[in-house]
Motif scaffolding. Structure first.
Motif, PDB file in Angstrom:
ATOM      1  N   ARG A  47     -11.575  13.481  30.612  1.00  0.00           N
ATOM      2  CA  ARG A  47     -11.318  14.644  31.438  1.00  0.00           C
ATOM      3  C   ARG A  47     -12.472  14.910  32.407  1.00  0.00           C
ATOM      4  NH1 ARG A  47      -6.060  16.005  31.651  1.00  0.00           N
ATOM      5  NH2 ARG A  47      -5.168  16.030  29.550  1.00  0.00           N
ATOM      6  N   VAL A  48     -12.120  15.169  33.652  1.00  0.00           N
ATOM      7  CA  VAL A  48     -13.100  15.696  34.596  1.00  0.00           C
ATOM      8  C   VAL A  48     -13.467  17.117  34.196  1.00  0.00           C
ATOM      9  CG1 VAL A  48     -13.423  16.409  37.003  1.00  0.00           C
ATOM     10  CG2 VAL A  48     -12.366  14.201  36.486  1.00  0.00           C
ATOM     11  N   GLY A  49     -12.479  17.865  33.745  1.00  0.00           N
ATOM     12  CA  GLY A  49     -12.710  19.224  33.265  1.00  0.00           C
ATOM     13  C   GLY A  49     -11.419  19.836  32.765  1.00  0.00           C
ATOM     14  N   ASP A  50     -11.542  20.831  31.932  1.00  0.00           N
ATOM     15  CA  ASP A  50     -10.378  21.530  31.386  1.00  0.00           C
ATOM     16  C   ASP A  50     -10.151  22.809  32.178  1.00  0.00           C
ATOM     17  OD1 ASP A  50     -10.100  19.582  29.452  1.00  0.00           O
ATOM     18  OD2 ASP A  50     -11.311  20.651  27.976  1.00  0.00           O
ATOM     19  N   VAL A  51      -9.162  22.784  33.051  1.00  0.00           N
ATOM     20  CA  VAL A  51      -8.886  23.950  33.900  1.00  0.00           C
ATOM     21  C   VAL A  51      -7.452  24.445  33.761  1.00  0.00           C
ATOM     22  CG1 VAL A  51     -10.669  23.582  35.648  1.00  0.00           C
ATOM     23  CG2 VAL A  51      -8.529  22.303  35.794  1.00  0.00           C
ATOM     24  N   GLY A  52      -6.675  23.816  32.885  1.00  0.00           N
ATOM     25  CA  GLY A  52      -5.285  24.205  32.709  1.00  0.00           C
ATOM     26  C   GLY A  52      -4.356  23.288  33.474  1.00  0.00           C
ATOM     27  N   ALA A 100      -9.658  19.803  43.200  1.00  0.00           N
ATOM     28  CA  ALA A 100      -8.269  19.689  42.751  1.00  0.00           C
ATOM     29  C   ALA A 100      -7.520  20.968  43.094  1.00  0.00           C
ATOM     30  CB  ALA A 100      -8.204  19.420  41.250  1.00  0.00           C
ATOM     31  N   GLN A 101      -6.214  20.833  43.343  1.00  0.00           N
ATOM     32  CA  GLN A 101      -5.378  21.993  43.629  1.00  0.00           C
ATOM     33  C   GLN A 101      -4.253  22.099  42.615  1.00  0.00           C
ATOM     34  OE1 GLN A 101      -3.228  22.115  47.379  1.00  0.00           O
ATOM     35  NE2 GLN A 101      -2.865  24.303  47.239  1.00  0.00           N
ATOM     36  N   ALA A 102      -3.992  23.328  42.191  1.00  0.00           N
ATOM     37  CA  ALA A 102      -2.849  23.649  41.344  1.00  0.00           C
ATOM     38  C   ALA A 102      -1.969  24.639  42.081  1.00  0.00           C
ATOM     39  CB  ALA A 102      -3.313  24.207  40.001  1.00  0.00           C
ATOM     40  N   TRP A 103      -1.010  25.262  41.346  1.00  0.00           N
ATOM     41  CA  TRP A 103      -0.098  26.221  41.964  1.00  0.00           C
ATOM     42  C   TRP A 103      -0.844  27.385  42.601  1.00  0.00           C
ATOM     43  CZ3 TRP A 103       1.291  25.125  36.593  1.00  0.00           C
ATOM     44  CH2 TRP A 103       2.319  24.198  36.467  1.00  0.00           C
ATOM     45  N   THR A 104      -1.842  27.909  41.901  1.00  0.00           N
ATOM     46  CA  THR A 104      -2.495  29.141  42.343  1.00  0.00           C
ATOM     47  C   THR A 104      -4.015  29.057  42.388  1.00  0.00           C
ATOM     48  OG1 THR A 104      -2.434  29.984  40.067  1.00  0.00           O
ATOM     49  CG2 THR A 104      -0.624  30.622  41.524  1.00  0.00           C
ATOM     50  N   PHE A 105      -4.570  27.861  42.215  1.00  0.00           N
ATOM     51  CA  PHE A 105      -6.026  27.738  42.229  1.00  0.00           C
ATOM     52  C   PHE A 105      -6.473  26.444  42.902  1.00  0.00           C
ATOM     53  CE2 PHE A 105      -5.630  30.736  38.681  1.00  0.00           C
ATOM     54  CZ  PHE A 105      -6.629  31.649  38.997  1.00  0.00           C
ATOM     55  N   LEU A 106      -7.666  26.510  43.491  1.00  0.00           N
ATOM     56  CA  LEU A 106      -8.416  25.335  43.904  1.00  0.00           C
ATOM     57  C   LEU A 106      -9.625  25.253  42.980  1.00  0.00           C
ATOM     58  CD1 LEU A 106      -7.976  23.447  46.460  1.00  0.00           C
ATOM     59  CD2 LEU A 106      -9.964  24.610  47.431  1.00  0.00           C
ATOM     60  N   ALA A 107      -9.938  24.056  42.481  1.00  0.00           N
ATOM     61  CA  ALA A 107     -11.050  23.890  41.543  1.00  0.00           C
ATOM     62  C   ALA A 107     -12.037  22.861  42.093  1.00  0.00           C
ATOM     63  CB  ALA A 107     -10.543  23.448  40.176  1.00  0.00           C
ATOM     64  N   VAL A 108     -13.330  23.164  41.994  1.00  0.00           N
ATOM     65  CA  VAL A 108     -14.396  22.259  42.426  1.00  0.00           C
ATOM     66  C   VAL A 108     -15.199  21.835  41.203  1.00  0.00           C
ATOM     67  CG1 VAL A 108     -16.492  22.014  43.797  1.00  0.00           C
ATOM     68  CG2 VAL A 108     -14.547  23.289  44.717  1.00  0.00           C
ATOM     69  N   PHE A 109     -15.285  20.510  41.003  1.00  0.00           N
ATOM     70  CA  PHE A 109     -16.055  19.935  39.896  1.00  0.00           C
ATOM     71  C   PHE A 109     -17.249  19.186  40.488  1.00  0.00           C
ATOM     72  CE2 PHE A 109     -11.570  19.992  38.851  1.00  0.00           C
ATOM     73  CZ  PHE A 109     -11.505  20.491  37.557  1.00  0.00           C
ATOM     74  N   LEU A 110     -18.461  19.684  40.270  1.00  0.00           N
ATOM     75  CA  LEU A 110     -19.663  19.005  40.750  1.00  0.00           C
ATOM     76  C   LEU A 110     -20.053  17.902  39.776  1.00  0.00           C
ATOM     77  CD1 LEU A 110     -21.782  22.015  42.069  1.00  0.00           C
ATOM     78  CD2 LEU A 110     -20.271  20.477  43.346  1.00  0.00           C
ATOM     79  N   ASN A 111     -20.409  16.755  40.334  1.00  0.00           N
ATOM     80  CA  ASN A 111     -20.640  15.533  39.561  1.00  0.00           C
ATOM     81  C   ASN A 111     -22.072  15.488  39.021  1.00  0.00           C
ATOM     82  OD1 ASN A 111     -20.671  12.920  38.567  1.00  0.00           O
ATOM     83  ND2 ASN A 111     -20.062  11.951  40.486  1.00  0.00           N
TER      84      ASN A 111
END
Length: 381
Positions: free
Chosen positions: A98-103, A124-135
């Motif tokens: 997993r890159v991350g657990d965001v749902g 990453a984009q979902a229905w109602t959120f944009l998520a940023v994962f820093l490496n």
């Protein structure tokens, strides 16, 4: 992937199933571009729902762990967040983490160095959120920072420096257009201008459609069945220019210079018309010619570009979800392409990515599907 849980996918499946019996099957025909038979890498089994979501870009490639080998990050629409599969350098990949657990619901992914540390990060984009994962640089990522938003007809996010300050920003689909997200330079995003269209956006791409050297965008309008070009103002906002008709329910559009004039053109994957359309730019933000390949594939979903035969002319590859094929197009260098063959890949292939995955100097193709696996097509052109 036009995931069965997404309304767009339900419509596609219903419409295309009835048409499959009327379209003749096209056997693989090796032309000037050729690939070895597919080699699959399983995800490892811990992601039973693994595969891209309802997005034209659900898989991206970069060296995420710093070992000099191309890796991939793919969306997991029904899982807890995107996953990373690190490359072995031979076209195969290690089991995903997993890159991350965001749902669940994150179907679109993009990559870029958002905080200037030389390591590719993930958006990453979902229905109602944009998520940023820093490496972190070792194959792991910091906990995601999320931003509220709303998806369009599909989800899509692209990383690009849209305001010319040397810091990569982000763009994401909205119900009526594309949202600009300005990067502060540390990976933190601020909502900028929204570029709207009179209709529903199904996909968009970035490119240079005039000669001012600013990032432009092209949006596919599902309602009008048009690709509409917006040239960049240099501050993260865009001004509408020209448009041209694409195919029926275009799922993906990509920019590339297919006629060698230094200005990007647009190539499309048209799901309901089973076609591929190449829109030739006029250099002013509009189009001067439309070239279409009819019956190009069964259920076109996503398309990517690259020079596969090293002739200096841009080619393309397109996923055909209904018969699990990768369709190859050879560029003529004049703003047109011809279908060059089909290659078996994993079931329900979605979003192809092009890179030299086995370090032999040739651009290969990797595509994810619905069977907990990715397929590697080695370029033997």
């Amino acid at each position: 992937m036009r995931n069965s849980l997404h309304p767009r996918g339900v419509v596609l499946a219903a419409a295309t199933a009835a048409l499959c019996l009327t379209i003749p099957s096209v056997a693989h025909a090796a032309g000037s571009i050729n690939f070895a038979p597919k080699v699959d890498s399983p995800s490892g089994g811990q992601f039973p729902s693994w595969g891209p979501g309802p997005s034209p870009i659900g898989t991206v490639t970069a060296d995420f762990n710093g070992d000099g080998k191309a890796d991939i990050v793919a969306a997991d629409f029904s899982g807890a967040g995107p996953i990373l599969m690190t490359g072995k350098g031979d076209g195969t990949f290690n089991a995903g983490t997993r890159v991350g657990d965001v749902g669940n619901g994150y179907g679109a992914v993009a990559a870029g160095d958002l905080n200037g540390d030389g390591k590719p990060d993930v958006v990453a984009q979902a229905w109602t959120f944009l998520a940023v994962f820093l490496n972190n640089g070792n194959g792991t990522f910091k906990a995601a920072k999320t931003y509220p938003t709303i998806e369009g007809a599909q989800q899509e996010v692209i990383v690009a420096d849209v305001n010319g300050d040397g810091k990569p920003d982000a763009l994401s689909l909205l119900p009526a257009g594309v949202q600009t997200w300005i990067n502060k330079g540390d990976g933190t995003l601020t909502a900028g201008a929204a570029t709207t269209i009179p209709g529903t956006p199904g996909a968009f791409t970035v490119g240079k459609f005039n000669g001012d050297n600013k990032i432009d965008i092209a949006i596919n309008n599902d309602a009008l069945q048009q690709v509409q070009v917006f040239t960049g103002d240099g501050d993260g906002s865009f001004t509408q220019r020209g448009s041209s008709t694409s195919g029926l329910i275009t799922e993906d559009i990509r920019a590339g210079d297919f006629d060698g004039d230094g200005i990007d053109d647009i190539i499309t994957a048209d799901s309901f018309s089973f076609s591929t359309t190449l829109l030739v730019s006029d250099g002013q933000g509009g189009f001067k010619k439309t070239n279409r390949v009819n019956l190009s594939g069964l259920g076109p979903t996503s398309i990517a570009v690259g020079d596969f035969n090293a002739d200096g002319k841009l080619d393309a590859c397109m996923s055909a979800v209904l018969n699990s094929k990768m369709v190859i197009f050879t560029g003529k260098g004049d703003g047109s392409v011809t279908k060059d063959g089909e290659f078996d890949v994993t079931s329900q292939p979605q979003t192809p990515v092009v890179a030299d995955f086995d370090k032999d100097g040739k651009p290969d193709i990797v595509v994810a599907g619905s069977a907990n696996a990715v397929s590697f097509l080695k370029n033997i052109s």
